[in-house]
Design a protein around this motif. Structure first.
Motif, PDB file in Angstrom:
ATOM      1  N   ALA A  71       0.301   0.583   7.347  1.00 34.20           N
ATOM      2  CA  ALA A  71      -0.577   1.093   6.301  1.00 34.20           C
ATOM      3  C   ALA A  71      -0.498   0.227   5.049  1.00 34.20           C
ATOM      4  N   LYS A  72      -1.593   0.217   4.292  1.00 29.27           N
ATOM      5  CA  LYS A  72      -1.646  -0.475   3.004  1.00 29.27           C
ATOM      6  C   LYS A  72      -2.111   0.532   1.961  1.00 29.27           C
ATOM      7  N   PRO A  73      -1.177   1.354   1.452  1.00 29.95           N
ATOM      8  CA  PRO A  73      -1.550   2.419   0.508  1.00 29.95           C
ATOM      9  C   PRO A  73      -2.290   1.926  -0.719  1.00 29.95           C
ATOM     10  N   GLN A  74      -2.097   0.654  -1.093  1.00 30.85           N
ATOM     11  CA  GLN A  74      -2.781   0.129  -2.271  1.00 30.85           C
ATOM     12  C   GLN A  74      -4.296   0.092  -2.075  1.00 30.85           C
ATOM     13  N   LEU A  75      -4.739   0.178  -0.793  1.00 32.86           N
ATOM     14  CA  LEU A  75      -6.167   0.173  -0.503  1.00 32.86           C
ATOM     15  C   LEU A  75      -6.730   1.575  -0.291  1.00 32.86           C
ATOM     16  N   THR A  76      -5.852   2.570  -0.243  1.00 33.79           N
ATOM     17  CA  THR A  76      -6.288   3.937   0.079  1.00 33.79           C
ATOM     18  C   THR A  76      -5.844   4.937  -0.981  1.00 33.79           C
TER      19      THR A  76
END
Length: 255
Positions: free
Chosen positions: A14-19
């Motif tokens: 996951a890439k939380p910085q995008l979500t």
């Protein structure tokens, strides 16, 4: 057994910085006698938008067709459940997407792991059939190991789901065995549901649509018709529609 590179499992973090700072996961399940190749572009699209992605290789697939005659549907479910658990170790919420037979597995996850499945995206799920030839399957599977394969029902040229050239009948009988608990428990499905159905499908008939949409308890259930795709719509002309609308759906049901 050697597994084709495109048939191998796909995992992306996951890439939380995008979500919006949340870690959101998507589990994608391929169809019977197919492979993760049918889901790989979809998984890559979602991963590029920040979602963690798991595309497991279901037991009996990706090697040789004979191997599918030696597994049970519970083996597919167990593999999918393990992939779901992997996502849950690092994700705040998980949505399950699936193609064809994978749709039955996805629905079972929604039934059995209710609180762990935030939503469902089904593409031509194979949950029932009105075709009379399936009635002969209990006898036919004992005398004939396989029939001509059903893979690559794709309108768009040059696509390959890396499936088997033969249809293993004992394996197919496990699909119909899975239908019994899945169809019985469809009212237990309450999660938001996005359902894609091809208007021209040479693998399954439209009874699955009636069966699922007529029985689930989901208040948020939407059906999208695909007019320029065959069964493996995840690799067909309207694949980008599936990718984009599913990404929006994931964002909406996990907020």
């Amino acid at each position: 057994m050697t597994v084709h590179p495109l048939a191998q499992p796909l995992s992306r973090a996951a890439k939380p910085q995008l979500t919006g700072g949340r870690a959101i996961g998507v589990l994608l399940l391929h169809g019977f006698s197919g492979s993760p190749a049918s889901m790989r572009p979809w998984g890559s699209y979602l991963a590029d938008r920040g979602y963690a992605v798991e595309v497991p290789l279901l037991p009996g697939h990706g090697t040789r067709w004979q191997d599918l005659n030696g597994v049970r549907w519970t083996d597919w479910y167990a593999e999918a459940e393990q992939a779901l658990d992997r996502l849950l170790t690092s994700c705040d919420a998980v949505v399950v997407g699936a193609l064809s037979m994978g749709g039955s597995v996805a629905l079972r996850l929604a039934q059995e792991r209710h609180d762990d499945v935030a939503g469902l995206v089904l593409v031509n799920p194979f949950v029932s059939s009105s075709r009379p030839e399936l009635r002969a399957l209990p006898v036919l599977k004992r005398v004939v190991p396989s029939l001509k394969g059903i893979t690559n029902d794709i309108k768009k040229p040059g696509q390959d789901e890396v499936g088997y050239p033969r249809l293993p009948l004992k394996g197919l009988s496990q699909v119909t065995e899975m239908w019994k608990p899945v169809v019985r428990d469809l009212p237990r499905v309450t999660q938001p549901l996005l359902y894609f159905r091809s208007t021209e499908d040479h693998v399954i008939d439209d009874s699955s649509s009636r069966t699922v949409l007529g029985a689930v308890s989901s208040r948020d259930a939407q059906e999208r018709m695909l007019t320029n795709s065959f069964h493996v719509a995840t690799l067909d002309h309207e694949a980008e529609i599936i990718y984009a609308e599913s990404a929006d759906f994931v964002a909406r049901v996990t907020t």
